[in-house]
Design an enzyme around this catalytic site. Structure first.
Site, PDB file in Angstrom:
ATOM      1  N   ASP A 192     -28.963 -35.107 -61.914  1.00 16.83           N
ATOM      2  CA  ASP A 192     -28.651 -36.087 -60.870  1.00 16.83           C
ATOM      3  C   ASP A 192     -29.900 -36.726 -60.270  1.00 16.83           C
ATOM      4  O   ASP A 192     -29.817 -37.814 -59.694  1.00 16.83           O
ATOM      5  CB  ASP A 192     -27.835 -35.415 -59.753  1.00 16.83           C
TER       6      ASP A 192
ATOM      7  N   HIS B  59     -22.128 -30.393 -56.505  1.00 21.04           N
ATOM      8  CA  HIS B  59     -21.803 -30.641 -57.927  1.00 21.04           C
ATOM      9  C   HIS B  59     -22.094 -32.122 -58.194  1.00 21.04           C
ATOM     10  O   HIS B  59     -23.207 -32.588 -57.999  1.00 21.04           O
ATOM     11  CB  HIS B  59     -20.350 -30.201 -58.156  1.00 21.04           C
TER      12      HIS B  59
ATOM     13  N   HIS C 173     -30.218 -25.496 -60.045  1.00 30.72           N
ATOM     14  CA  HIS C 173     -29.038 -25.414 -60.900  1.00 30.72           C
ATOM     15  C   HIS C 173     -28.586 -23.974 -60.967  1.00 30.72           C
ATOM     16  O   HIS C 173     -29.412 -23.063 -60.975  1.00 30.72           O
ATOM     17  CB  HIS C 173     -29.356 -25.939 -62.309  1.00 30.72           C
TER      18      HIS C 173
HETATM   19  N1  COA Z   1     -33.074 -27.381 -52.152  1.00 29.28           N
HETATM   20  C1  COA Z   1     -33.602 -26.384 -51.411  1.00 29.28           C
HETATM   21  N2  COA Z   1     -33.473 -25.087 -51.734  1.00 29.28           N
HETATM   22  C2  COA Z   1     -32.795 -24.791 -52.859  1.00 29.28           C
HETATM   23  C3  COA Z   1     -32.244 -25.761 -53.666  1.00 29.28           C
HETATM   24  C4  COA Z   1     -32.397 -27.107 -53.278  1.00 29.28           C
HETATM   25  N3  COA Z   1     -31.868 -28.085 -54.007  1.00 29.28           N
HETATM   26  N4  COA Z   1     -31.620 -25.161 -54.714  1.00 29.28           N
HETATM   27  C5  COA Z   1     -31.786 -23.856 -54.558  1.00 29.28           C
HETATM   28  N5  COA Z   1     -32.475 -23.614 -53.436  1.00 29.28           N
HETATM   29  C6  COA Z   1     -32.842 -22.314 -52.882  1.00 29.28           C
HETATM   30  C7  COA Z   1     -31.618 -21.624 -52.343  1.00 29.28           C
HETATM   31  O1  COA Z   1     -31.349 -22.020 -51.011  1.00 29.28           O
HETATM   32  C8  COA Z   1     -31.993 -20.177 -52.472  1.00 29.28           C
HETATM   33  O2  COA Z   1     -32.845 -19.853 -51.387  1.00 29.28           O
HETATM   34  P1  COA Z   1     -32.773 -18.398 -50.707  1.00 29.28           P
HETATM   35  O3  COA Z   1     -33.083 -17.421 -51.812  1.00 29.28           O
HETATM   36  O4  COA Z   1     -33.812 -18.460 -49.643  1.00 29.28           O
HETATM   37  O5  COA Z   1     -31.383 -18.246 -50.184  1.00 29.28           O
HETATM   38  C9  COA Z   1     -32.829 -20.152 -53.720  1.00 29.28           C
HETATM   39  O6  COA Z   1     -33.284 -21.479 -53.925  1.00 29.28           O
HETATM   40  C10 COA Z   1     -32.087 -19.691 -54.963  1.00 29.28           C
HETATM   41  O7  COA Z   1     -30.952 -20.492 -55.139  1.00 29.28           O
HETATM   42  P2  COA Z   1     -29.971 -20.182 -56.367  1.00 29.28           P
HETATM   43  O8  COA Z   1     -29.349 -18.849 -56.161  1.00 29.28           O
HETATM   44  O9  COA Z   1     -30.704 -20.370 -57.610  1.00 29.28           O
HETATM   45  O10 COA Z   1     -28.946 -21.342 -56.188  1.00 29.28           O
HETATM   46  P3  COA Z   1     -27.420 -21.373 -56.630  1.00 29.28           P
HETATM   47  O11 COA Z   1     -27.257 -21.034 -58.055  1.00 29.28           O
HETATM   48  O12 COA Z   1     -26.567 -20.635 -55.677  1.00 29.28           O
HETATM   49  O13 COA Z   1     -27.140 -22.921 -56.374  1.00 29.28           O
HETATM   50  C11 COA Z   1     -27.104 -25.219 -56.639  1.00 29.28           C
HETATM   51  C12 COA Z   1     -27.311 -23.885 -57.344  1.00 29.28           C
HETATM   52  C13 COA Z   1     -27.044 -26.321 -57.680  1.00 29.28           C
HETATM   53  C14 COA Z   1     -25.773 -25.190 -55.862  1.00 29.28           C
HETATM   54  C15 COA Z   1     -28.289 -25.445 -55.666  1.00 29.28           C
HETATM   55  O14 COA Z   1     -29.487 -25.471 -56.405  1.00 29.28           O
HETATM   56  C16 COA Z   1     -28.116 -26.723 -54.873  1.00 29.28           C
HETATM   57  O15 COA Z   1     -27.399 -26.742 -53.878  1.00 29.28           O
HETATM   58  N6  COA Z   1     -28.769 -27.834 -55.308  1.00 29.28           N
HETATM   59  C17 COA Z   1     -28.635 -29.105 -54.604  1.00 29.28           C
HETATM   60  C18 COA Z   1     -27.352 -29.802 -55.034  1.00 29.28           C
HETATM   61  C19 COA Z   1     -27.424 -30.365 -56.417  1.00 29.28           C
HETATM   62  O16 COA Z   1     -28.380 -31.026 -56.801  1.00 29.28           O
HETATM   63  N7  COA Z   1     -26.351 -30.141 -57.165  1.00 29.28           N
HETATM   64  C20 COA Z   1     -26.234 -30.624 -58.527  1.00 29.28           C
HETATM   65  C21 COA Z   1     -26.299 -29.495 -59.487  1.00 29.28           C
HETATM   66  S1  COA Z   1     -26.318 -30.075 -61.170  1.00 29.28           S
END
Ligand code: COA
Length: 383
Positions: A320, A230, A269
């Site tokens: 971010d 987050h 996201h």
């Molecule tokens: N880096 C690498 N892979 C990523 C990724 C990232 N930042 N964000 C998503 N993915 C991958 C996931 O691992 C998933 O892979 P899989 O299908 O092989 O398991 C795929 O993309 C789909 O992910 P999704 O279901 O869309 O993600 P989510 O909704 O569960 O998670 C976040 C959303 C924000 C938690 C995730 O994108 C993340 O951890 N981002 C990094 C942290 C961040 O920047 N947070 C700030 C958010 S505003």
């Protein structure tokens, strides 16, 4: 095992609509975001952080008289509290600054005689108090770690300007002395101010739904925001960029991280899948800051990481990603980036706390049990 075959479990509440809100609307289909009906990029272009804060609380933008009254009241809370100063100076110098923010809010709650959420007026009072005190806490915490004295708050400055001058002083090299830096920083606060039912806001609403007090709701929200999935992501973006160091190595670094199935902070996201509505405005401020502060290296790093991630996964940057290097160019220590997010998000959290309080239903979901079937307890001596 229990039979859960016909039960649909939405892990992470993925796609669940938990309640109504009139505070903001996230529209992933058009990569857009409105606060109380106004497009966020228009608010960034036209308004001060204080006008946006007023809008989030009151539902309408203020006229000049209303804004002057909002500022008069809010700035009257900018008083240094000896107890809070002593508390902050008693905390370990190596603790995370988010722990200091959380502890400060918890402490402020102990000095409030309202033990349970009373009414919208009290929530407004707490909001003003937090908006005045938390920038001071953040500034004091940075300066104590650097062995510097406190810079007193200035009741004539905006929230953004006052925060920069309390952190960096008012010398000619301080961003507080450069109106363009102040404005770019203020824009980041507007972009961070609100974002519907994100994890920290939802946390604040869960706590409010039990009729607990506002300080408890904000303390819990700060705990949720600290996590790198987050708000903590803005800090981790910069740690990553500093680790890579050379923009020419960015693409290899990204591909290597993806090969290892690592998450790359600042991308992706839960709601936006085609791009974060706030990124273009923040990226513009980041590029402005880079021009003024010799930041070409960080712009190249930003572009190379973004392009490598897009080519390999199609996953877009979130707010971010540009905010991290922008705060670095302003001179903030990296582990203070998420506390800056706290200062901005007080606006959204308190607006949601009022909304939850005014139309409350205890938030208490169900779970699908997948532990052992019911069984007999064997007495201790027989086990
Ligand atoms: N880096 C690498 N892979 C990523 C990724 C990232 N930042 N964000 C998503 N993915 C991958 C996931 O691992 C998933 O892979 P899989 O299908 O092989 O398991 C795929 O993309 C789909 O992910 P999704 O279901 O869309 O993600 P989510 O909704 O569960 O998670 C976040 C959303 C924000 C938690 C995730 O994108 C993340 O951890 N981002 C990094 C942290 C961040 O920047 N947070 C700030 C958010 S505003």
């Amino acid at each position: 095992m229990s039979d859960n075959t016909n039960i649909e479990v939405r892990k992470g509440l993925y796609g669940v609509i938990a309640d109504y809100t009139a505070v903001s609307k996230v529209m992933p289909e058009t990569n857009s975001l409105t606060y109380r009906g106004y497009a966020v990029q228009d608010l960034v272009a036209e308004c001060s952080f204080e006008e946006v804060f007023y809008l989030l609380w009151n539902g309408e933008l203020p006229n000049e008289e209303q804004l002057a009254e909002f500022n008069r009241r809010g700035r009257s809370y900018r008083k240094l509290d000896a107890g809070l100063i002593a508390l902050i100076h008693s905390l370990p110098l190596d603790c995370h600054p988010m722990d200091v923010m959380r502890t400060a809010v918890s402490y402020m709650g102990t000095k409030d005689s309202e033990h349970f959420t009373p009414d919208a007026d009290h929530i407004t009072h707490v909001g003003h108090n937090l908006l005045a005190q938390l920038p001071m806490v953040l500034a004091m915490d940075i300066r104590r770690r650097q062995g510097l004295d406190i810079v007193a708050p200035d009741p004539d400055k905006s929230v953004a300007h006052n925060l920069l001058s309390m952190v960096f002083g008012n010398g000619p090299e301080s961003p507080a002395s450069n109106p363009d830096d102040v404005r770019d920083f203020e824009k980041s606060l507007i972009l961070y101010a609100e974002h519907s039912f994100n994890a920290s806001t939802f946390t604040s609403r869960v706590i409010t739904s039990t009729r607990s007090d506002v300080y408890s709701a904000i303390t819990g929200a700060i705990g949720a925001l600290k996590g790198p999935l987050h708000g903590g992501a803005n800090e981790f973006v910069m740690h990553t960029m500093l680790e890579i160091d050379d923009p020419e190595k960015a693409a290899d670094w990204v591909n290597n991280a993806l090969d290892n199935k690592d998450l790359i902070m600042g991308f992706g996201h839960r709601v936006y899948k085609k791009g974060d509505s706030r990124v273009p405005s923040m990226e513009a401020s980041f590029r402005d800051l880079a021009e003024r502060h010799d930041g070409a290296k960080w712009v190249a790093m930003y572009e190379n990481m973004r392009d490598a991630m897009d080519a390999r996964t199609g996953i877009k940057p979130n707010l971010d990603f540009p905010a991290g290097p922008a705060y670095h160019l302003l001179g903030f220590p990296v582990d203070f980036f998420t506390p800056l997010f706290v200062v901005a998000r007080i606006a959204g959290w308190t607006a949601h706390i009022v909304e939850q309080y005014n139309d409350n239903s205890l938030i208490r979901p169900l779970s699908a049990y997948n532990g052992p079937e019911q069984r007999q307890v064997t007495p201790l001596a027989a086990r």
